[in-house]
Motif scaffolding. Structure first.
Motif, mmCIF file in Angstrom:
data_model
loop_
_atom_site.group_PDB
_atom_site.id
_atom_site.type_symbol
_atom_site.label_atom_id
_atom_site.label_comp_id
_atom_site.label_asym_id
_atom_site.label_seq_id
_atom_site.Cartn_x
_atom_site.Cartn_y
_atom_site.Cartn_z
ATOM 1 N N ARG A 72 0.829 -1.206 0.000
ATOM 2 C CA ARG A 72 0.000 0.000 0.000
ATOM 3 C C ARG A 72 0.863 1.255 0.000
ATOM 4 N NH1 ARG A 72 -3.763 -3.294 2.944
ATOM 5 N NH2 ARG A 72 -2.571 -3.113 4.849
ATOM 6 N N PRO A 75 1.922 2.587 -3.836
ATOM 7 C CA PRO A 75 0.885 3.336 -4.570
ATOM 8 C C PRO A 75 0.606 4.707 -3.943
ATOM 9 C CG PRO A 75 0.216 1.051 -4.289
ATOM 10 C CD PRO A 75 1.471 1.238 -3.482
ATOM 11 N N MET A 78 3.367 7.079 -4.820
ATOM 12 C CA MET A 78 3.303 7.489 -6.227
ATOM 13 C C MET A 78 2.217 8.529 -6.483
ATOM 14 S SD MET A 78 4.119 3.779 -7.978
ATOM 15 C CE MET A 78 3.575 4.217 -9.614
ATOM 16 N N ARG A 79 1.232 8.596 -5.572
ATOM 17 C CA ARG A 79 0.186 9.625 -5.695
ATOM 18 C C ARG A 79 0.597 10.922 -5.006
ATOM 19 N NH1 ARG A 79 -3.179 5.102 -4.468
ATOM 20 N NH2 ARG A 79 -3.240 5.739 -2.289
ATOM 21 N N PHE A 104 8.200 -0.089 -9.187
ATOM 22 C CA PHE A 104 7.063 0.681 -9.729
ATOM 23 C C PHE A 104 7.433 2.162 -9.782
ATOM 24 C CE2 PHE A 104 3.062 -1.977 -9.599
ATOM 25 C CZ PHE A 104 3.654 -3.177 -9.251
ATOM 26 N N GLU A 108 7.710 4.488 -12.991
ATOM 27 C CA GLU A 108 6.857 5.692 -13.095
ATOM 28 C C GLU A 108 7.701 6.939 -13.362
ATOM 29 O OE1 GLU A 108 3.670 5.640 -13.108
ATOM 30 O OE2 GLU A 108 3.037 7.720 -12.754
ATOM 31 N N ALA A 126 0.411 -6.314 -11.976
ATOM 32 C CA ALA A 126 0.140 -4.878 -11.830
ATOM 33 C C ALA A 126 1.204 -4.043 -12.539
ATOM 34 C CB ALA A 126 0.079 -4.511 -10.345
#
Lengths: 205, 205
Positions: A72, A75, A78-79, A104, A108, A126
């Motif tokens: 968790r 993600p 990354m936001r 990831f 990104e 994913a």
């Protein structure tokens, strides 16, 4: 003395950080290790609190930048615009590594565009759906960037780092404390085979 | 639900605790994990602070007791009368395990008198000098007591625990998250071989 920065964020996977931190702490006079984050402390998935040493924007002054993981936590990071924009990495001048879902973030950031990479197996789909060229290997190297998948692959990642900055003797001095009793030869063969296979594939990129 | 107590003390080896704690946290509805110590919090060798959940005297109410390690932490704990006298363990009713130098404590408590045991290789001579019958194996089992040596042997120790309390499916559900990508079959063979060899030797004790 090399400067190694570990990038941390909230809800990080405990072992991905702590095993990395412990491995890096197994050698004196090789590097100084700093924990970098957006806040004075970050909490792990299992509720541990870790103080950061510096703000994440100081990745620019590190010789080595290592990205931790979190199912968790990644993600959410990354936001976080502050987090992503502060990650001003330069693979021409820095060695960069990630464990598990840390790749990831490198993907990104555009650092692994059209390049093979790896992550933990349960995150493979994913990462592929984001366009990642995910390999079923524990360690994938692209020039100065190494991604590792599956927490125990930290032994390969930090081993790669030790060999890139020093030599196999430094790698052994770090890893050998952690190897199961009576299985040193078995693990040495596995570790060298894994790192050298990844380096060999890198030569052909 | 089984109660698992982790015995912690100051100057513990980071990875020995954190890898153990992370592995135990990889399965839901199997056990509740408590951190037991003589103080409200204990500091690691690398300066991490971990809060304890209960006083160490509550080892008596645990189904499983696991002893962590520490090059300086273990000798100091063994000199602490409060710590040693509170460790009222009962291998007839409890499963007991240790990682690395944790076996020094089990030996000192007299639980492994004239029994084979293991520790991390660099502590072998010291444990022998105390009278320990140290084996060059990553996992040594005596009835309900398992000692493991070399931090990564935690995968074997927690795997043994999962098989003793549940089955191989539980063991795999815990370990597989940590296994290097692309090396699942290799590690599964290594892990089962190591655990079953230790169990098999145990039958002959």
């Amino acid at each position: 003395m090399y400067k190694v920065g570990i990038v941390l964020f909230d809800d990080f996977t405990d072992v991905d950080f702590f095993l990395m931190y412990d491995l890096l702490g197994r050698t004196a006079n090789s590097w100084t290790v700093s924990i970098l984050g957006t806040k004075p402390e970050h909490n792990s998935h299992l509720g541990m609190t870790v103080k950061t040493d510096r703000h994440i924007s100081e990745v620019v002054s590190q010789d080595v930048v290592l990205i931790t993981s979190g199912k968790r936590g990644v993600p959410a990071a990354m936001r976080d615009a502050e987090f992503m924009s502060a990650l001003d990495l330069n693979p021409a001048k820095q060695l960069i590594g990630s464990i598990c879902a840390g790749s990831f973030i490198l993907h990104e950031l555009g650092l692994l565009k059209d390049k093979p990479l790896t992550t933990n197996p349960d995150a493979k789909a994913a990462l592929q759906s984001m366009g990642g060229d995910v390999q079923d290997f524990p360690l994938v190297i692209n020039g100065n960037i190494a991604t590792a998948g599956g927490c125990l692959s930290l032994v390969y990642l930090i081993g790669w780092l030790a060999e890139r900055l020093f030599d196999s003797s430094k790698r052994k001095s770090i890893q050998n404390h952690l190897i199961p009793a009576g299985q040193l030869a078995l693990f040495e063969e596995l570790i060298t085979k894994t790192i050298y296979s990844a380096e060999s594939a890198n030569l052909h990129n």
